[in-house]
Each structure stands twice: as structure tokens, then as C-alpha cells.
Design an enzyme around this catalytic site. Structure first.
Site: not given
Length: 306
Positions: A100, A127, A130, A222, A261, A289
Site C-alpha cells: 500500500r 485500489h 477494494q 469517497d 469505501c 474486504r
């Protein structure tokens, strides 16, 4: 031959469906296999994390493996070591790498020069993990993916980029509404348009959220200020009118759902009222997830077939 998951499009449509099917199975049977037994998976975090770190640590453990949390600032990467050298060293110690970070190119280089599977756990461009969980959540709620319409409202960030690509690949019509100059990445738009030629979905990029949500089944948002952009807090002023509230929700389909998210900045990209109305879905999305990533790991370590 090793498989990586750096970009969402590293998987085919059929492979995504295969991973989702197994994610549903493993959600009901959390200890169904131990494919990572005697394997060590490095989890490199150059960015802060809650859901990504926990879901991968727990997921690797559930699959019989050893997760090794690696704080980016504690490695030689933080002192300028070449990512190519890091990839070749870590490949001698580890059986896989989850990373990440900020730079998407770093993850691509890590995959290119390493000889173990590399998973993108978030970059400034995509991402993908996700969005695997998002697709699982959508399919849980609607029983299908194809033919639905998703509208993303807010900053054209890594989530907007990945959703564009994933929806166009999986047969979900998508509309993205952002303020001017905050549209998604041009490369992501081009990739999505290429998939749309095959799937026939409609793609819309607009600056009008009220138009975007018409006939939508899913509203998605988001944060407006992503990690690393904290010094751009004044950009919030640009996003007036891009909050998912009850008025905007009323312009979507009657049974539309709202997804986020996380983390959420309530009162900015979404009102607390709407967030709580759809909290069950949003936290299912967060839980998924774990299941989607376990299925992904199973897929990669079985050589591409669950």
C-alpha cells in the site's frame, strides 16, 4: 508462472466472477483451506491503514500463512533503496508481497522485478482490492452485476479510476460526477472505454451530480481529500453540491443503495443521515474486504484457478 494483481484489469471478467463466487463460499466457510500454509506474506505499508491491514493480516492467517507487517518508514525504501533491489531481496525471503503506497509505478516495478506474487493494496492510481469487495457487496444485494447503474460522486481519485475500469469490464453502467478539473485519470477512462466496446455499457463523465444519479441503482462516494493531500484542504470548497444527501438520493432509483469505501468524513462527501441509512451495506462492504482478498489470494496461489 506467477500472477500479480497490480491493476484491476490484470484479471479477466471470468476470473473476477470466479473470485467472487469463491469469496461467497469462503465467507460461509472461513477456514475452508490452508493454501498459504508455511508461506510468509509481506505486508508493506507506506500509507496508514485500518481495513486493508486488518483484512490482509487476518486473511493470510485464515489461509494458514504468516503475515509480516512491514512499516514502510522502517525499511531502506524510505532511505532511497531502488525498488528493483527491494523486489529481488524480498523475493528471497517472502512468498508474496502486498503493498500500500503512493506511486503506482513502484508497485509495477515491484511486480516486474520480484518473482513472487505482488498485490496492490492501494496506490494513487488504483485500489483494486477494494473494488473486488465492492463487486461482492453489489452482487449480494442485487443478485447480479450486469445491467445495473453505479454513480460515483466526488473526487476523481483512485476509487473513481478503478470503479470505471471494473464496472465497464463487468457490465455495470457507470456515471462519474466530479467538479471541473477533478475528473478521473485519462488512462483509466481510456481503459474503461475499451472494455465498454466489448460489454456495451454506458459510461458518463459529468460535472452535474443530479444528472448523474438518474436511474442509478448504486450511489458511491469517497473522501474529498485523500491521504497525502492534506495540504489541499481548501479543495473542499470546490465540492459544494457533491455531497450525497437525501435530496440527491431521491433522484436515483427508488431502491438505490449507497456505498462508501471508508473512512467517511460525514458532513462532507456524505451526510450522517444518509450514511446511517445505509450503514449495514457500508459495513458489509468493509467486511467483504476480508473475504474477497482471501479468495484473491487463493486464486493467485492456485495458479489462477479457484
Amino acid at each position: 508462472m506467477k500472477r500479480d494483481f497490480v491493476n484491476f484489469e490484470d484479471l479477466s471478467r471470468d476470473e473476477v466472477l470466479e473470485i467472487l463466487d469463491y469469496a461467497f463460499y469462503i465467507k460461509k466457510n472461513p477456514f475452508a483451506n490452508n493454501i498459504l500454509k508455511n508461506k510468509s506474506i509481506g505486508l508493506i505499508f507506506m500509507k496508514q491503514s485500518t481495513r486493508t491491514r486488518l483484512s490482509f493480516e487476518v486473511g493470510v492467517k485464515h489461509l494458514g500463512g504468516q503475515p509480516i507487517y512491514i512499516l514502510g518508514s522502517s525499511t531502506q525504501l524510505s532511505r532511497g533503496e531502488d525498488i528493483k533491489d527491494t523486489a529481488r531481496v524480498m523475493s528471497r525471503y517472502l512468498d508474496g508481497i502486498v503493498i500500500r503506497t503512493y506511486s503506482h509505478q513502484e508497485v509495477e516495478d515491484l511486480a516486474r522485478y520480484g518473482n513472487v506474487p505482488v498485490i496492490n493494496a492501494l496506490t494513487d492510481y488504483q485500489h483494486p482490492c477494494q473494488v473486488l469487495a465492492d463487486l461482492q457487496t453489489i452482487k449480494e444485494r442485487f443478485g447480479k452485476l450486469e445491467g445495473l447503474k453505479l454513480t460515483y460522486i466526488g473526487d476523481g481519485n483512485n476509487m473513481a479510476n478503478t470503479l470505471l475500469i471494473a464496472c465497464s469490464m463487468m457490465g455495470i453502467n457507470i456515471s462519474v460526477a466530479t467538479p471541473p478539473m477533478y475528473e478521473p485519470n485519462g488512462k483509466a477512462i481510456k481503459t474503461a472505454l475499451d472494455f465498454a466496446k466489448e460489454t456495451g455499457v454506458n459510461i458518463e463523465i459529468t460535472n452535474n451530480p443530479e444528472e448523474a444519479v438518474k436511474e442509478s441503482d448504486i450511489l458511491y462516494t469517497d473522501v474529498w481529500v485523500s491521504m497525502g493531500q492534506e495540504n489541499e484542504s481548501n479543495k473542499k470548497n470546490v465540492f459544494e453540491g457533491f455531497t450525497i444527501n437525501k435530496n440527491l438520493l431521491s433522484k436515483a432509483n427508488k431502491n438505490a443503495i449507497v456505498m462508501h469505501c471508508l473512512p467517511a468524513h460525514k458532513g462532507e462527501e456524505i451526510t450522517e443521515e444518509v450514511f446511517e441509512m445505509f450503514a449495514d451495506i457500508i459495513f458489509d462492504q468493509a467486511e467483504n474486504r476480508l473475504h474477497a482478498q482471501k479468495s484473491l489470494l487463493n486464486f493467485l496461489y492456485k495458479g489462477g484457478s479457484n
